[in-house]
Design a protein around this motif. Structure first.
Motif, PDB file in Angstrom:
ATOM      1  N   GLY A  88       0.845  -1.134   0.052  1.00 10.28           N
ATOM      2  CA  GLY A  88      -0.021   0.055   0.050  1.00 10.28           C
ATOM      3  C   GLY A  88       0.924   1.166   0.032  1.00 10.28           C
ATOM      4  N   GLU A  89       0.284   2.439   0.556  1.00 11.88           N
ATOM      5  CA  GLU A  89       0.984   3.714   0.555  1.00 11.88           C
ATOM      6  C   GLU A  89       1.889   3.596   1.806  1.00 11.88           C
ATOM      7  OE1 GLU A  89      -0.235   8.292   0.444  1.00 11.88           O
ATOM      8  OE2 GLU A  89      -1.716   6.906   0.708  1.00 11.88           O
ATOM      9  N   THR A  90       3.270   3.368   1.409  1.00 12.22           N
ATOM     10  CA  THR A  90       4.004   2.876   2.655  1.00 12.22           C
ATOM     11  C   THR A  90       4.351   4.232   3.802  1.00 12.22           C
ATOM     12  OG1 THR A  90       5.157   1.579   1.215  1.00 12.22           O
ATOM     13  CG2 THR A  90       6.365   1.932   3.312  1.00 12.22           C
ATOM     14  N   ASP A  91       4.559   5.314   3.194  1.00  9.21           N
ATOM     15  CA  ASP A  91       4.758   6.603   3.998  1.00  9.21           C
ATOM     16  C   ASP A  91       3.525   6.695   4.948  1.00  9.21           C
ATOM     17  OD1 ASP A  91       7.304   6.918   3.495  1.00  9.21           O
ATOM     18  OD2 ASP A  91       6.751   8.179   1.632  1.00  9.21           O
ATOM     19  N   ARG A  92       2.425   6.767   4.408  1.00 12.49           N
ATOM     20  CA  ARG A  92       0.949   7.005   5.204  1.00 12.49           C
ATOM     21  C   ARG A  92       0.992   5.605   6.352  1.00 12.49           C
ATOM     22  NH1 ARG A  92      -5.139   4.935   3.763  1.00 12.49           N
ATOM     23  NH2 ARG A  92      -5.996   6.054   5.497  1.00 12.49           N
ATOM     24  N   LEU A  93       1.609   4.196   5.970  1.00 17.93           N
ATOM     25  CA  LEU A  93       1.445   3.337   6.887  1.00 17.93           C
ATOM     26  C   LEU A  93       2.419   3.686   7.931  1.00 17.93           C
ATOM     27  CD1 LEU A  93       1.152   0.361   4.684  1.00 17.93           C
ATOM     28  CD2 LEU A  93      -0.814   1.173   6.055  1.00 17.93           C
ATOM     29  N   ARG A  94       3.523   4.344   7.427  1.00 17.81           N
ATOM     30  CA  ARG A  94       4.613   4.721   8.525  1.00 17.81           C
ATOM     31  C   ARG A  94       4.072   5.673   9.626  1.00 17.81           C
ATOM     32  NH1 ARG A  94       9.321   4.531   4.062  1.00 17.81           N
ATOM     33  NH2 ARG A  94       9.830   2.227   4.405  1.00 17.81           N
ATOM     34  N   LEU A  95       3.350   6.496   9.024  1.00 14.50           N
ATOM     35  CA  LEU A  95       2.935   7.546   9.768  1.00 14.50           C
ATOM     36  C   LEU A  95       1.741   7.327  11.111  1.00 14.50           C
ATOM     37  CD1 LEU A  95       2.366  10.801  10.468  1.00 14.50           C
ATOM     38  CD2 LEU A  95       0.601  10.718   8.505  1.00 14.50           C
ATOM     39  N   LEU A  96       0.963   6.227  10.435  1.00 17.43           N
ATOM     40  CA  LEU A  96       0.081   5.623  11.093  1.00 17.43           C
ATOM     41  C   LEU A  96       0.632   4.996  12.264  1.00 17.43           C
ATOM     42  CD1 LEU A  96      -2.523   4.820   8.593  1.00 17.43           C
ATOM     43  CD2 LEU A  96      -2.873   6.734  10.135  1.00 17.43           C
ATOM     44  N   LEU A  97       1.486   4.139  11.906  1.00 18.61           N
ATOM     45  CA  LEU A  97       2.374   3.446  12.783  1.00 18.61           C
ATOM     46  C   LEU A  97       2.903   4.223  14.016  1.00 18.61           C
ATOM     47  CD1 LEU A  97       3.147   0.262  14.040  1.00 18.61           C
ATOM     48  CD2 LEU A  97       5.275   0.871  12.277  1.00 18.61           C
ATOM     49  N   GLY A  98       3.415   5.139  13.657  1.00 18.00           N
ATOM     50  CA  GLY A  98       4.138   6.331  14.594  1.00 18.00           C
ATOM     51  C   GLY A  98       2.971   6.640  15.550  1.00 18.00           C
ATOM     52  N   GLN A  99       1.921   6.825  15.037  1.00 19.16           N
ATOM     53  CA  GLN A  99       0.835   7.495  15.903  1.00 19.16           C
ATOM     54  C   GLN A  99       0.165   6.347  16.688  1.00 19.16           C
ATOM     55  OE1 GLN A  99      -1.779   8.783  12.653  1.00 19.16           O
ATOM     56  NE2 GLN A  99      -1.083  10.802  12.979  1.00 19.16           N
ATOM     57  N   VAL A 100       0.283   5.358  16.452  1.00 20.60           N
ATOM     58  CA  VAL A 100      -0.181   4.106  17.260  1.00 20.60           C
ATOM     59  C   VAL A 100       0.660   3.677  18.203  1.00 20.60           C
ATOM     60  CG1 VAL A 100      -0.708   1.530  17.261  1.00 20.60           C
ATOM     61  CG2 VAL A 100      -1.872   3.024  15.519  1.00 20.60           C
ATOM     62  N   ASN A 101       2.113   3.887  17.915  1.00 20.27           N
ATOM     63  CA  ASN A 101       3.199   3.763  19.109  1.00 20.27           C
ATOM     64  C   ASN A 101       3.228   4.781  19.885  1.00 20.27           C
ATOM     65  OD1 ASN A 101       4.556   1.279  17.848  1.00 20.27           O
ATOM     66  ND2 ASN A 101       5.569   2.397  16.540  1.00 20.27           N
ATOM     67  N   GLU A 102       2.610   5.775  19.701  1.00 19.63           N
ATOM     68  CA  GLU A 102       2.630   6.877  20.816  1.00 19.63           C
ATOM     69  C   GLU A 102       1.292   6.672  21.447  1.00 19.63           C
ATOM     70  OE1 GLU A 102       2.576  11.438  19.709  1.00 19.63           O
ATOM     71  OE2 GLU A 102       2.828  10.962  17.816  1.00 19.63           O
ATOM     72  N   GLU A 103       0.381   6.185  21.126  1.00 19.33           N
ATOM     73  CA  GLU A 103      -0.716   5.617  22.034  1.00 19.33           C
ATOM     74  C   GLU A 103      -0.473   4.882  22.851  1.00 19.33           C
ATOM     75  OE1 GLU A 103      -3.629   7.064  22.203  1.00 19.33           O
ATOM     76  OE2 GLU A 103      -3.945   8.394  20.589  1.00 19.33           O
ATOM     77  N   LEU A 104       0.505   3.831  22.465  1.00 19.41           N
ATOM     78  CA  LEU A 104       1.163   2.754  23.303  1.00 19.41           C
ATOM     79  C   LEU A 104       2.251   3.169  24.313  1.00 19.41           C
ATOM     80  CD1 LEU A 104       0.848  -0.290  20.924  1.00 19.41           C
ATOM     81  CD2 LEU A 104      -0.467   0.065  22.981  1.00 19.41           C
ATOM     82  N   GLY A 105       2.613   4.508  24.204  1.00 22.11           N
ATOM     83  CA  GLY A 105       3.677   4.954  24.901  1.00 22.11           C
ATOM     84  C   GLY A 105       5.181   4.546  24.509  1.00 22.11           C
TER      85      GLY A 105
END
Length: 219
Positions: free
Chosen positions: A118-135
């Protein structure tokens, strides 16, 4: 029940293509009354597990009905049945995050990024946001750093700067935004507005206004 819903309920018994009838009923139903046809929708997805739109809608309505455990079972089942389907995996990651199930969202996004699906950079951004939520701040920053110049670059650099500033690394955060703004093709104004926001939060209001003025003159 509204006359429209009654009509579509009758259609479910008469039409050969029950999935079309179900879609018609879902369109007629207001989102706030999703629970009214939730049982019928569940019967539909059991009857035909390949009806992906119905299965995704079923998960959304379970979440609206505040039935998180059932929703989780539904989207995990969908993920297993549709392994390799990038669109479904991304939808599941989004639904899992909405459900507060950030571990599942993280697992799905990490796999998609590893596959460069898929759109790799979008996925990387979303992964960063999820990692933030998990601390998981270090992992979030690492993910944001991998976003290339393009549509999601400014957002990723902005989140990276906020995290650095939160660790007391204000100078590094500002330097990073300024360096990012020099990258060919970068959204300079967006990055400079994020720089101004950091300066303002640090009490450097005069410098912040100077940066804003630069943006306004460019625009």
């Amino acid at each position: 029940m509204s006359p429209e819903l009654l009509d579509s309920e009758a259609a479910l018994e008469l039409w050969a293509d029950w999935e079309v009838a179900m879609r018609r009923r879902l369109r007629r139903a207001r989102p706030g009354v999703g629970g009214h046809v939730l049982g019928d929708l569940q019967a539909c997805v059991r009857r035909d597990p390949a009806a992906l739109d119905a299965r995704l809608t079923h998960v959304r309505w379970l979440l609206e009905a505040q039935r998180p455990r059932e929703a989780r079972e539904a989207y995990l089942g969908l993920l297993v049945d549709q392994r390799g389907n990038v669109d479904v995996a991304l939808s599941v990651a989004s639904l899992a995050a909405r459900n507060g199930d950030f571990l599942t969202a993280r697992s799905v996004l990490k796999e998609l990024v590893a596959q460069e699906a898929g759109e790799t950079d979008r996925l990387r951004l979303l992964l960063g946001q999820v990692n933030e939520e998990l601390g998981l701040i270090d992992e979030a920053m690492a993910s944001y750093r991998t976003v290339a110049v393009g549509e999601h670059f400014a957002a990723a650099q902005g989140r990276l700067a906020v995290l650095l500033a939160g660790q007391g690394r204000q100078d590094e955060a500002l330097a990073g935004l300024r360096a990012a703004a020099l990258e060919p093709g970068a959204a300079v104004s967006a990055l400079q507005l994020q720089e101004a926001a950091l300066l303002r939060e640090a009490g450097q209001r005069e410098q912040a206004f100077r940066v804003i003025d630069m943006v306004l003159q460019r625009e």
